[in-house]
Design a protein around this motif. Structure first.
Motif, PDB file in Angstrom:
ATOM      1  N   PHE A  85       5.156 -11.626  -0.627  1.00 15.48           N
ATOM      2  CA  PHE A  85       4.449 -11.259  -1.140  1.00 15.48           C
ATOM      3  C   PHE A  85       3.066 -10.948  -0.018  1.00 15.48           C
ATOM      4  O   PHE A  85       2.921 -11.517   0.980  1.00 15.48           O
ATOM      5  CB  PHE A  85       3.808 -12.597  -2.183  1.00 15.48           C
ATOM      6  CG  PHE A  85       4.253 -11.833  -3.956  1.00 15.48           C
ATOM      7  CD1 PHE A  85       4.087 -10.832  -4.822  1.00 15.48           C
ATOM      8  CD2 PHE A  85       4.853 -12.839  -3.394  1.00 15.48           C
ATOM      9  CE1 PHE A  85       4.461 -10.892  -5.803  1.00 15.48           C
ATOM     10  CE2 PHE A  85       6.075 -12.720  -4.884  1.00 15.48           C
ATOM     11  CZ  PHE A  85       5.773 -12.059  -5.634  1.00 15.48           C
ATOM     12  N   ALA A  86       2.374  -9.579   0.299  1.00 12.30           N
ATOM     13  CA  ALA A  86       1.882  -9.457   1.220  1.00 12.30           C
ATOM     14  C   ALA A  86       0.371  -9.259   1.350  1.00 12.30           C
ATOM     15  O   ALA A  86      -0.256  -8.116   0.518  1.00 12.30           O
ATOM     16  CB  ALA A  86       2.332  -7.826   2.375  1.00 12.30           C
ATOM     17  N   GLY A  87      -0.538 -10.447   0.907  1.00 18.21           N
ATOM     18  CA  GLY A  87      -2.156 -10.313   0.555  1.00 18.21           C
ATOM     19  C   GLY A  87      -1.741 -11.530   0.272  1.00 18.21           C
ATOM     20  O   GLY A  87      -1.922 -12.481   0.353  1.00 18.21           O
ATOM     21  N   ASN A  88      -3.363 -11.560  -0.190  1.00 16.65           N
ATOM     22  CA  ASN A  88      -4.547 -12.972  -1.111  1.00 16.65           C
ATOM     23  C   ASN A  88      -5.005 -12.909  -1.924  1.00 16.65           C
ATOM     24  O   ASN A  88      -5.134 -11.204  -2.279  1.00 16.65           O
ATOM     25  CB  ASN A  88      -4.649 -13.533   1.074  1.00 16.65           C
ATOM     26  CG  ASN A  88      -5.088 -14.983   0.170  1.00 16.65           C
ATOM     27  OD1 ASN A  88      -4.507 -15.966  -0.326  1.00 16.65           O
ATOM     28  ND2 ASN A  88      -5.673 -15.413   1.117  1.00 16.65           N
ATOM     29  N   GLY A  89      -5.552 -14.123  -2.451  1.00 20.71           N
ATOM     30  CA  GLY A  89      -6.526 -13.494  -3.584  1.00 20.71           C
ATOM     31  C   GLY A  89      -5.854 -14.599  -4.238  1.00 20.71           C
ATOM     32  O   GLY A  89      -6.151 -15.894  -4.759  1.00 20.71           O
ATOM     33  N   PRO A  90      -7.259 -14.323  -5.429  1.00 25.76           N
ATOM     34  CA  PRO A  90      -7.790 -16.241  -6.114  1.00 25.76           C
ATOM     35  C   PRO A  90      -6.689 -16.362  -7.154  1.00 25.76           C
ATOM     36  O   PRO A  90      -6.125 -17.330  -7.987  1.00 25.76           O
ATOM     37  CB  PRO A  90      -8.601 -15.017  -7.632  1.00 25.76           C
ATOM     38  CG  PRO A  90      -8.243 -13.338  -7.391  1.00 25.76           C
ATOM     39  CD  PRO A  90      -7.935 -13.326  -6.006  1.00 25.76           C
TER      40      PRO A  90
ATOM     41  N   PHE B  95      -0.437 -13.334   4.477  1.00 24.58           N
ATOM     42  CA  PHE B  95      -1.307 -12.161   5.121  1.00 24.58           C
ATOM     43  C   PHE B  95      -0.668 -11.833   6.761  1.00 24.58           C
ATOM     44  O   PHE B  95      -0.748 -11.727   7.760  1.00 24.58           O
ATOM     45  CB  PHE B  95      -2.602 -12.341   5.082  1.00 24.58           C
ATOM     46  CG  PHE B  95      -3.838 -11.267   5.022  1.00 24.58           C
ATOM     47  CD1 PHE B  95      -3.481 -10.905   3.591  1.00 24.58           C
ATOM     48  CD2 PHE B  95      -4.607 -10.764   5.461  1.00 24.58           C
ATOM     49  CE1 PHE B  95      -5.220  -9.595   3.622  1.00 24.58           C
ATOM     50  CE2 PHE B  95      -5.469  -9.689   6.240  1.00 24.58           C
ATOM     51  CZ  PHE B  95      -5.688  -9.721   4.471  1.00 24.58           C
ATOM     52  N   TYR B  96      -0.350  -9.988   6.485  1.00 28.68           N
ATOM     53  CA  TYR B  96      -0.070  -9.385   7.592  1.00 28.68           C
ATOM     54  C   TYR B  96      -1.135  -8.053   7.950  1.00 28.68           C
ATOM     55  O   TYR B  96      -2.181  -7.604   7.543  1.00 28.68           O
ATOM     56  CB  TYR B  96       1.129  -8.708   7.221  1.00 28.68           C
ATOM     57  CG  TYR B  96       1.495  -9.650   6.933  1.00 28.68           C
ATOM     58  CD1 TYR B  96       3.269 -10.239   7.540  1.00 28.68           C
ATOM     59  CD2 TYR B  96       2.403  -9.605   5.654  1.00 28.68           C
ATOM     60  CE1 TYR B  96       4.312 -11.296   7.028  1.00 28.68           C
ATOM     61  CE2 TYR B  96       3.026 -11.286   4.911  1.00 28.68           C
ATOM     62  CZ  TYR B  96       4.070 -11.401   6.039  1.00 28.68           C
ATOM     63  OH  TYR B  96       4.554 -11.888   5.123  1.00 28.68           O
TER      64      TYR B  96
ATOM     65  N   THR C  41      -1.738  -4.821  10.365  1.00 25.27           N
ATOM     66  CA  THR C  41      -0.609  -3.187   9.533  1.00 25.27           C
ATOM     67  C   THR C  41       0.570  -3.085  10.778  1.00 25.27           C
ATOM     68  O   THR C  41       0.928  -2.768   9.734  1.00 25.27           O
ATOM     69  CB  THR C  41      -2.464  -2.352  10.471  1.00 25.27           C
ATOM     70  OG1 THR C  41      -3.477  -2.111   9.836  1.00 25.27           O
ATOM     71  CG2 THR C  41      -1.341  -0.688  10.295  1.00 25.27           C
ATOM     72  N   GLU C  42      -0.163  -3.540  11.419  1.00 27.41           N
ATOM     73  CA  GLU C  42       2.047  -3.305  12.833  1.00 27.41           C
ATOM     74  C   GLU C  42       3.092  -3.818  11.766  1.00 27.41           C
ATOM     75  O   GLU C  42       4.024  -3.869  11.447  1.00 27.41           O
ATOM     76  CB  GLU C  42       1.884  -3.386  13.930  1.00 27.41           C
ATOM     77  CG  GLU C  42       0.558  -2.626  14.790  1.00 27.41           C
ATOM     78  CD  GLU C  42       0.999  -3.101  15.923  1.00 27.41           C
ATOM     79  OE1 GLU C  42       1.409  -3.211  16.655  1.00 27.41           O
ATOM     80  OE2 GLU C  42      -0.034  -2.283  17.511  1.00 27.41           O
ATOM     81  N   GLU C  43       2.745  -5.635  11.573  1.00 21.84           N
ATOM     82  CA  GLU C  43       3.282  -6.332  10.752  1.00 21.84           C
ATOM     83  C   GLU C  43       3.999  -5.535   9.122  1.00 21.84           C
ATOM     84  O   GLU C  43       5.343  -6.167   9.220  1.00 21.84           O
ATOM     85  CB  GLU C  43       2.574  -6.999  10.430  1.00 21.84           C
ATOM     86  CG  GLU C  43       2.241  -8.347  11.860  1.00 21.84           C
ATOM     87  CD  GLU C  43       1.728  -9.598  11.662  1.00 21.84           C
ATOM     88  OE1 GLU C  43       2.280 -10.582  12.238  1.00 21.84           O
ATOM     89  OE2 GLU C  43       0.988  -9.710  10.850  1.00 21.84           O
ATOM     90  N   LEU C  44       2.603  -5.273   8.115  1.00 24.90           N
ATOM     91  CA  LEU C  44       2.710  -4.684   7.376  1.00 24.90           C
ATOM     92  C   LEU C  44       3.818  -3.297   7.706  1.00 24.90           C
ATOM     93  O   LEU C  44       4.939  -2.810   6.425  1.00 24.90           O
ATOM     94  CB  LEU C  44       1.514  -3.715   6.752  1.00 24.90           C
ATOM     95  CG  LEU C  44       0.937  -5.137   6.161  1.00 24.90           C
ATOM     96  CD1 LEU C  44       0.057  -4.377   5.528  1.00 24.90           C
ATOM     97  CD2 LEU C  44       2.024  -5.618   4.464  1.00 24.90           C
ATOM     98  N   ASN C  45       3.560  -2.424   8.657  1.00 22.91           N
ATOM     99  CA  ASN C  45       4.189  -1.272   8.752  1.00 22.91           C
ATOM    100  C   ASN C  45       6.020  -1.885   9.643  1.00 22.91           C
ATOM    101  O   ASN C  45       6.993  -1.218   8.045  1.00 22.91           O
ATOM    102  CB  ASN C  45       3.765  -0.603  10.217  1.00 22.91           C
ATOM    103  CG  ASN C  45       3.284   0.189   9.412  1.00 22.91           C
ATOM    104  OD1 ASN C  45       2.279   0.323   7.946  1.00 22.91           O
ATOM    105  ND2 ASN C  45       1.963   1.132  10.641  1.00 22.91           N
ATOM    106  N   ALA C  46       6.224  -2.725  10.334  1.00 20.03           N
ATOM    107  CA  ALA C  46       7.621  -3.466  10.248  1.00 20.03           C
ATOM    108  C   ALA C  46       8.051  -3.877   8.985  1.00 20.03           C
ATOM    109  O   ALA C  46       9.584  -3.366   8.520  1.00 20.03           O
ATOM    110  CB  ALA C  46       7.425  -4.270  11.242  1.00 20.03           C
TER     111      ALA C  46
END
Length: 303
Positions: A154-159, A185-186, A188-193
């Motif tokens: 899960f890449a992200g954050n939130g309530p 939480f990543y 842009t480059e980390e998400l692409n990888a």
């Protein structure tokens, strides 16, 4: 007032209090008004804890239509679902389906084949919030034949992050999951990888204007499985029936995930197709389309 006086066109990004004030100034000055529809009423009411179907959604879109959208000549709709929603709700402006757009490289990337064994990594990106419905993916693991080999990322954050962490821990204790899900939480480059490394991408939101995070993953060759519903523009990115499932149906999602795990050759073939298709959503193309929309609105005003 000075900003509006300077402008040829006044473009509204939302339909809230500030925009209502500016709209009154723009009309007094005889300016051309356009807009983008970025937010469903449901995005707001979901975060207030209201059910998906409620009177507030109807009241909000009527108010937005009255104060902003029916004063515009043209509206950018990031997806076909948005255009259908606005037309259904009586918006009179010309409706243009123009993606918000993503960055694409000049050269088409060649995604590397990814095998489903021994660990199947599944990526889910975006704000961890109620309307994004990531709980559907966690619950799908109760029905997947391969849950013991799947690692959810899960890449992200939130309530909802703490709630989802607790749910994941309980599923580990119950033996539903063998591999601990990753929450992070990543950049842009980390998400692409991550997208290039993972086997599947899952998009669970039950209300989404466009869902560019899904498109950015597809650009890297990651095959998506996307929730399908009346308020989900993201489902337009699916290139085959196996990449769609009925919104918030965890059993159906599990069946789709299992199908892709059992068909790795098809997964790798569709990987290239998704990377190629993402190029149609280049932000440069979107900019050209927006400029054409603005020119037409101005020419009509002057003519």
């Amino acid at each position: 007032r000075k900003a509006v006086e300077w402008a040829d066109i006044v473009h509204f990004e939302e339909a809230l209090f500030l925009q209502n004030v500016v709209r009154k100034i723009a009309l007094r000055q005889g300016k051309t008004c356009t807009a983008t529809f970025h937010l469903y009423p449901h995005n707001i009411t979901a975060n207030l804890g209201l059910p998906k179907r409620n009177l507030v959604n109807t009241l909000l879109i009527r108010n937005w239509r009255r104060i902003i959208y029916n004063h515009c000549t043209d509206i950018q709709c990031p997806s076909g679902e948005v255009r259908r929603y606005l037309a259904r709700n009586g918006v009179k402006a010309r409706l243009h389906v123009i993606s918000n757009g993503i960055r694409v490289e000049k050269e088409v990337p060649r995604p590397l084949p990814v095998e489903p064994a021994p660990v199947v990594e599944i990526l889910c990106t975006g704000r961890l919030a109620r309307e994004k419905s990531q709980a559907t993916l966690l619950e799908a693991m109760r029905y997947s034949r391969y849950a013991d080999r799947i690692r959810l990322v899960f890449a992200g954050n939130g309530p909802k992050v703490n709630r989802y962490r607790r749910l994941a821990s309980r599923m580990l204790r119950d033996g539903v999951l063998k591999l601990e899900p990753v929450f992070g939480f990543y950049n842009t480059e980390e998400l692409n990888a991550l997208a290039r490394r993972c086997y599947l991408y899952v998009h669970c939101a039950y209300v989404e204007v466009e869902g560019l995070s899904c498109l950015e993953a597809a650009r890297e060759g990651l095959v998506p499985v996307i929730a399908q519903g009346d308020l989900i523009g993201t489902s337009a990115f699916a290139l085959c029936p196996e990449s769609l499932y009925p919104v918030q149906d965890s059993r159906a999602l599990a069946a789709r995930i299992d199908w892709w795990i059992e068909h790795p050759e098809e997964r790798n073939r569709m990987s290239q197709r998704h990377a190629d298709a993402a190029r149609d959503y280049s932000i440069d193309k979107s900019i050209d389309q927006l400029i054409a929309m603005y020119r037409h609105a101005l020419e009509e005003k002057r003519g």
